[in-house]
Design an enzyme around this catalytic site. Structure first.
Site, PDB file in Angstrom:
ATOM      1  N   TYR A 179       0.693  -0.901  -0.229  1.00 33.07           N
ATOM      2  CA  TYR A 179       0.037  -0.216  -0.097  1.00 33.07           C
ATOM      3  C   TYR A 179       1.129   0.850  -0.083  1.00 33.07           C
ATOM      4  CZ  TYR A 179      -3.107   3.622   1.309  1.00 33.07           C
ATOM      5  OH  TYR A 179      -3.947   4.934   1.644  1.00 33.07           O
ATOM      6  N   CYS A 207     -11.428  13.329   4.665  1.00 33.18           N
ATOM      7  CA  CYS A 207     -11.738  14.551   5.717  1.00 33.18           C
ATOM      8  C   CYS A 207     -12.121  15.776   5.385  1.00 33.18           C
ATOM      9  CB  CYS A 207     -11.031  15.132   7.560  1.00 33.18           C
ATOM     10  SG  CYS A 207     -11.194  14.102   8.200  1.00 33.18           S
ATOM     11  N   SER A 242     -10.820  17.279  -1.611  1.00 33.26           N
ATOM     12  CA  SER A 242     -12.476  17.700  -1.935  1.00 33.26           C
ATOM     13  C   SER A 242     -12.086  19.571  -1.621  1.00 33.26           C
ATOM     14  CB  SER A 242     -13.686  16.948  -1.899  1.00 33.26           C
ATOM     15  OG  SER A 242     -13.321  17.651  -0.609  1.00 33.26           O
ATOM     16  N   ASP A 253      -1.089  17.407   0.369  1.00 34.49           N
ATOM     17  CA  ASP A 253      -1.579  16.328   0.609  1.00 34.49           C
ATOM     18  C   ASP A 253      -0.118  16.862   1.384  1.00 34.49           C
ATOM     19  OD1 ASP A 253      -1.594  13.964   2.013  1.00 34.49           O
ATOM     20  OD2 ASP A 253      -0.622  13.040   1.822  1.00 34.49           O
TER      21      ASP A 253
END
Ligand code: OXD
Ligand code: MN
Length: 619
Positions: free
Chosen positions: A216, A269, A273, A286
C-alpha cells in the site's frame, strides 16, 4: 561487495554520473543485505521510465485497463491502508517523543527490521531511483533516493514526484539526501505473503526509512508519508514547517486576485475535495513545506506533483474535474477498485456498477460475504487513484515555482459530528496554533483499525510526528513570531450532524473558503465567540447566493453556527487530560487553554443554556 560485480554497464554508467560515494554505499549495503537477483540503476530519461512501466505489466504488479495509459494495482487483502501499529520511529535509548507516537529503541528496532530484510529480495530485481521533494533547484528541494523491488512503487513515484537525477548530480553536500529502502518481501502471486512481518521503521539519525512486507503506497512509497516524517524533523531543526497540508489558490468571483491557503485535515476528511473546489486552483493536496523568505513572507510548495487520492465518491457531481481525468486516456494507476471488462469501478461513482468482477479480495459477486459474514463491498473504501496534477484543468500556474506561493491562511479541518462550527477564525496566531493542536477527528478507512472513533490529531500530523509534541508546538509559535506578513488561522468542520443527517451540503465548503479569503482582505466583519470569530449571517447569505445560487436560511445558519458550549467544554476536558500526559507543553498553550475554557464557562453562566446562537454573542 563491489558494485562492478552486481551492476551491468548501463547501471554502472548511470551511477557514475551521480558520482556520490554515499549513494554507492547505500546501494552496496542493501544489495548485500536484501540479496536481489538483479540491480538496475535508473535515471530520469524516457527510456528508463518506460522500462519501469513495462516491467510493472510484465511482473503483474499492474494490469493494463481498456483506456490508454490506465492500469490497476492490488495491494492484497491485508494491506489496504497505513499500518500505524508497525510504523515506528527508531529512537536513541532513553529519549521520548510523545505518548501517542510509536517508537522503538534504535539498536533493537534496527536489528529487528534488518533481520526481516535479510534476503527479502531473493529472486527479484532491485530498482534504484532518484527523485526530488519539492520543486527542483529551489531552497525547498530535498533530494530523495529510492531503493525498491516494486515496480508499482517506482511507477507511482514517477507520477507523484519530480524526477531528481539532475538534483543528485548537483548536490553540494553529498550526504544531504533522504533515502528509502522498500521491499514488498516474499510474494504470493503479486501480493505480499508475510504481512505479519510488515515493518516501517523511521531512522532519523540516518535520514532513512526501511520498510518491508508491504505494498500500500502509504506504507511503501518512500517519498510520501515516510519522507514526511523525516522532513518534520529536519524542518524543526532548521526553523521551517513540514505540514500534512494542501496548498491552493482561492479566487473570489469578480475580484482580480488569488489568495493562497494551506490546509491540514486528517485523512479522508475532505482535504482533496477542498483543494479541488470549483473555481479555485490546486497546487497540492497532501504535503507542504513552508518557509519564510527574506521579506518575512511565508511561502509554500507542494512536495509532490501528483495526487494519490481516495476514489470513493468521486463522481460527476462531487468532483467533475477528477472524474473527467479518471475517465479519459492518460497515465493513471487505479488501486483496489473493482475491475470488469478492463474498466475500473468504485463506491459512490454515481453510475451503474457491475454485479461481478475482480477486486482486492479476488473474484467478487454482488452479495458475497467475507469471513466476518459481512457483505464485501465492490471496492475497498480506501481504493485510490494516482494522477499528475498537471492533468487537472484547475492546476495552479505556480505549482512548480521554485519560490513557492505566498501563504495568507492556514486551515485546520476535522471530522466532527456534534461540536465544532463549520468555520471559525482564530483570535490570534497563537490561538490558531492552539486550535490546530487540539484538532480532533473521527477515524476513517485511510488507516487500519476501527472507523468513527474520535481521536486527537494535532494539526492532522500526529501519525507523522518525529519530534516531541512540545517541540512541534514551539516550532509553530516561533514561526508566527518571524512573520512580517501575518497568516490568519481558521478551523473548519464539514461534518456536523443533526439526527444522523449532515447539516451541510458538499458545496458549502466553497462558501467557507470564500469567507476566509475575504477575511484575509478585511472584507467581512465577524462575531466574537468563546471559540473564535465566526461569520455573520448576511455575509454568508450573499456568498451562497452569488456563488452557489442558493438561498441560505437564517435557520440553517443558526443551527450550523450555534456554539455548543457544553460540547466544547467536554472537548476541553478531553484535551486537558491528553496534554497533562505530555511533557514540556509550552505555557502559551496552557494560557490559551485556560482562556478558552474561561470564555466558555462564562458564556454558559451568562446565557444559562448549553447552546447559544451567533447573534446572542453580539448583544
Ligand atoms: C493519505 C493519508 O493518503 O493521509 O494522504 O492517508
Ligand atoms: Mn495525507
Amino acid at each position: 561487495m563491489s558494485l562492478e560485480k552486481i551492476l551491468d554497464k548501463k547501471s554502472l554508467d548511470t551511477l557514475k554520473e551521480i558520482n556520490n560515494k554515499n549513494v554507492e554505499k547505500v546501494i552496496e549495503q542493501f544489495v548485500s543485505l536484501c540479496k536481489p537477483e538483479k540491480v538496475t540503476v535508473l535515471s530520469d530519461n524516457k527510456e528508463d521510465v518506460e522500462y519501469i512501466r513495462n516491467k510493472s505489466i510484465e511482473n503483474k504488479e499492474e494490469t493494463k485497463l481498456a483506456l490508454e495509459g490506465h492500469t490497476v494495482h492490488f495491494d492484497g487483502p491485508k494491506d489496504q491502508a497505513r499500518d500505524k501499529a508497525n510504523t515506528k520511529i527508531l529512537l536513541p535509548k532513553g529519549t521520548e517523543i510523545s505518548k501517542k507516537i510509536n517508537t522503538v529503541a534504535r539498536e533493537e528496532g534496527l536489528k529487528e527490521v534488518l533481520d526481516i530484510m535479510n534476503g527479502c529480495m531473493k529472486g527479484k530485481e532491485l530498482f534504484v531511483r532518484f527523485f526530488c521533494l519539492g520543486p527542483l533547484d529551489s531552497k525547498f528541494s530535498i533530494a530523495a533516493l529510492q531503493l525498491t523491488d516494486s515496480t508499482y512503487v517506482c511507477h507511482s513515484e514517477d507520477i507523484l514526484y519530480r524526477q531528481g537525477f539532475s538534483q543528485f548530480k548537483k548536490l553540494k553536500d553529498p550526504k544531504n539526501f533522504f533515502y528509502f529502502v522498500h521491499s514488498a518481501g516474499e510474494m504470493e502471486g503479486s501480493v505480499t505473503k508475510n504481512v505479519d512481518k510488515r515493518r516501517i521503521y523511521v531512522d532519523l539519525q540516518e535520514n532513512r526509512v526501511l520498510t518491508v512486507n508491504n505494498q500500500y503506497a502509504g506504507n511503501s512509497v518512500g517519498l510520501k508519508k515516510l519522507a514526511l516524517r523525516l522532513a518534520i524533523k529536519k524542518a524543526s531543526q532548521e526553523n521551517w514547517l513540514t505540514e500534512h497540508m494542501f496548498v491552493m489558490g482561492i479566487h473570489p468571483k469578480g475580484k482580480d486576485r488569488v489568495t493562497y491557503f494551506t490546509g491540514a485535515f486528517p485523512s479522508a476528511c475532505g482535504k482533496t475535495s477542498t483543494a479541488m473546489m470549483s473555481g479555485q486552483t490546486i497546487i497540492g493536496d497532501d504535503i507542504a513545506y513552508i518557509r519564510i523568505n527574506e521579506a518575512g513572507i511565508a511561502h509554500a510548495v507542494n512536495i509532490e506533483q501528483g495526487i494519490f487520492g481516495i476514489i470513493r465518491d468521486v463522481n460527476k457531481k462531487n468532483d467533475p474535474i477528477i472524474q473527467k481525468v479518471l475517465t479519459t486516456p492518460r497515465e493513471i494507476i487505479f488501486s483496489n477498485v473493482l475491475i470488469k471488462d478492463g474498466k475500473p469501478f468504485w463506491l459512490g461513482m454515481g453510475t451503474e456498477t457491475p454485479k461481478d468482477g475482480v477486486n482486492f479480495l479476488g473474484e467478487w459477486t454482488e452479495g458475497k460475504k467475507g469471513k466476518d459474514r459481512k457483505e464485501i463491498p465492490l471496492a475497498h473504501k480506501n481504493a485510490r487513484y494516482t494522477i499528475r496534477i498537471s492533468d487537472l484543468e484547475n492546476a495552479d500556474p505556480h505549482a512548480d515555482d521554485p519560490k513557492g506561493v505566498p501563504v495568507s491562511g492556514f486551515i485546520y479541518g476535522g471530522r466532527n459530528s456534534d461540536t465544532s462550527v463549520p468555520v471559525a477564525e482564530s483570535l490570534s496566531w497563537a490561538h490558531g496554533v492552539f486550535l490546530g493542536v487540539i484538532l480532533e477527528s473521527e477515524t476513517t478507512a485511510a488507516t487500519l483499525g476501527a472507523e468513527g472513533k474520535l481521536v486527537h490529531n494535532p494539526m492532522a500530523n500526529i501519525d507523522f510526528l518525529t519530534v516531541p509534541l512540545s517541540t512541534y508546538i514551539n516550532s509553530h509559535l516561533r514561526f508566527g513570531d518571524h512573520l512580517d506578513k501575518p497568516i490568519k488561522i481558521f478551523s473548519t468542520n464539514y461534518f456536523l450532524k443533526e439526527d444522523g443527517k449532515y447539516l451541510n451540503g458538499m458545496l458549502d465548503k466553497k462558501i467557507w473558503a470564500l469567507w476566509m479569503e475575504g477575511r484575509v482582505h478585511g472584507n467581512y466583519a465577524a462575531i466574537e465567540t468563546p471559540i473564535g470569530l465566526i461569520p455573520k449571517y448576511e455575509d454568508l447569505e450573499a456568498l451562497f447566493k452569488e456563488n452557489n445560487e442558493e438561498d441560505y436560511s437564517k435557520q440553517a445558519y443558526n443551527k450550523q453556527f450555534s456554539v455548543r458550549l457544553d460540547k466544547y467544554l467536554d472537548k476541553m476536558n478531553r484535551i486537558e487530560k491528553i496534554f497533562k500526559e505530555e511533557k514540556d507543553i509550552p505555557q502559551v498553550f496552557w494560557d490559551h487553554f485556560e482562556q478558552q475554557k474561561k470564555r466558555l464557562q462564562e458564556a454558559r453562566k451568562e446565557h444559562g443554556k448549553p447552546v447559544v446562537q451567533p447573534e446572542e454573542f453580539e448583544k
